[in-house]
Enzyme design. Structure first.
Site, short mmCIF file in Angstrom:
data_model
loop_
_atom_site.label_atom_id
_atom_site.label_comp_id
_atom_site.label_asym_id
_atom_site.label_seq_id
_atom_site.Cartn_x
_atom_site.Cartn_y
_atom_site.Cartn_z
N ALA A 46 -33.13 30.57 0.19
CA ALA A 46 -31.91 30.35 1.16
C ALA A 46 -30.99 31.43 1.25
O ALA A 46 -29.92 31.42 1.65
CB ALA A 46 -31.10 29.23 0.94
N ASN A 47 -31.23 32.75 0.23
CA ASN A 47 -30.17 33.95 0.33
C ASN A 47 -30.45 34.90 1.38
O ASN A 47 -29.89 35.91 1.52
CB ASN A 47 -30.19 34.36 -0.93
CG ASN A 47 -31.54 34.82 -1.31
OD1 ASN A 47 -32.56 34.80 -0.75
ND2 ASN A 47 -31.44 35.37 -2.54
N TYR A 199 -52.34 35.81 1.14
CA TYR A 199 -51.22 35.25 1.82
C TYR A 199 -51.81 33.99 2.70
O TYR A 199 -51.14 32.96 2.65
CB TYR A 199 -50.45 36.26 2.74
CG TYR A 199 -49.27 35.51 3.66
CD1 TYR A 199 -48.02 35.12 2.80
CD2 TYR A 199 -49.42 35.48 4.95
CE1 TYR A 199 -47.17 34.49 3.84
CE2 TYR A 199 -48.46 34.73 5.88
CZ TYR A 199 -47.51 34.35 5.29
OH TYR A 199 -46.35 33.84 5.92
#
Length: 320
Positions: A46-47, A199
């Site tokens: 969340a940064n 990925y």
């Protein structure tokens, strides 16, 4: 002559048409008016990017929001920014490194010591196109962070989510899951490895995890959803020079982090979504998933192997 003129004017044409194309490609908006006073949310990664925008929206609605970040210093700066913009001082930062199960367990232990409730868990953090590396526990980085890290975190927080029901778990996947396959004989990429496909495999694992978790949680009051946020301008492409170049070239057509957060918010907040437990969403609406993502046998086997790798009982996270 015409071709030369087109080449000269192409940047100008793109500049004029890009806003309309971007709007067309990002038409999903979370319109929920739900307020969250007294509710608790955890958002991983969340940064920055989508995670930051998701946390900010939840904070604006009055929730107490935990920013679960690997970079605590950066997280503190973001928390202050969110507190200032929303007026909500209940935005907290806690250390979480999804590439280290000890960090995940420490985060969960400390969180559960602080909080009796958890209403929204957004498993947002991820890595993309890393060179071949392993986590602290020896897992290939994509499957270790994107899948196993969130698998363990969810397991450790699940009893509190059940006790806080109705509650929700949102797993951020990707359209790239269509290219993914679960090669159980090469889950850690030791036999062959292509960063881009690693990925994709991990994003497929996110959807398989969501569907199997939903099956196991039926009737518990906890519902779970997977989402494709769209092609978003974020730090996710930091490991790939090619992808950074592509993002810059087509910047006009790529979603902003705020736009990319809309489907995560939709699945976190929209009322009446419980009947769609286990479903996949894109642009705030139901989205099609690949045949591999619908394979229940693969989903159950991946669950069992994930439990084994993490030292969890195979019947973990079941109702009863």
């Amino acid at each position: 002559m015409f071709g030369l003129l087109l080449l000269l004017f192409l940047p100008f044409i793109l500049y004029l048409t890009a806003p309309k194309i971007r709007k067309m490609l990002s038409n999903g908006v979370c319109t929920s008016t739900v307020q969250l006073p007294g509710k608790v949310a955890v958002v991983t990664g969340a940064n920055s990017g989508i995670g930051k925008e998701t946390a900010q929206d939840l904070a604006r609605r009055g929730a107490r929001v935990y920013l679960a970040c690997r970079d605590v210093q950066k997280g503190e700066l973001v928390a202050k920014e969110i507190q200032t913009s929303t007026g909500n001082k209940q935005v907290l930062v806690r250390k979480l490194d999804l590439a280290d199960t000890k960090s995940i367990r420490a985060f969960a232990k400390d969180f559960l010591a602080e909080e009796k409730h958890l209403h929204i868990l957004v498993n947002n953090a991820g890595v993309m196109m890393c060179p071949y590396t392993k986590t602290a526990d020896g897992f290939e980085m994509h499957i270790g962070v994107n899948h196993l890290g969130h698998f363990l975190l969810t397991h450790l927080l699940l009893e509190t989510l059940k006790e806080s029901a109705p509650s929700r778990i949102v797993n951020v996947s990707s359209l790239a899951h269509h290219l993914g396959r679960i090669y159980f004989q090469n889950l850690q990429g030791e036999k062959f490895y292509i960063a881009g496909l690693a990925y994709c495999h991990s994003k497929l694992a996110n959807i398989l995890f969501t569907r199997e978790l939903a099956r196991r949680l039926k009737g518990s009051g906890v519902t779970t959803y997977s989402v494709h946020p769209g092609t978003v301008n974020s730090e996710l492409v930091r490991y790939s020079l090619f992808m950074r170049w592509m993002w810059q070239l087509f910047a006009f057509f790529i979603k902003t982090p705020q736009q990319g957060a809309q489907t995560s918010l939709y699945c976190s907040l929209t009322e009446g979504l419980e009947s769609l437990n286990g479903s996949h969403f894109s642009d705030c609406q139901l989205a099609w998933v690949s045949a591999q993502a619908r394979n229940e046998t693969v989903a159950r086997r991946l669950w069992d192997i994930s439990c084994h790798l993490l030292g969890l009982p195979v019947d973990c996270n079941t109702t009863g």
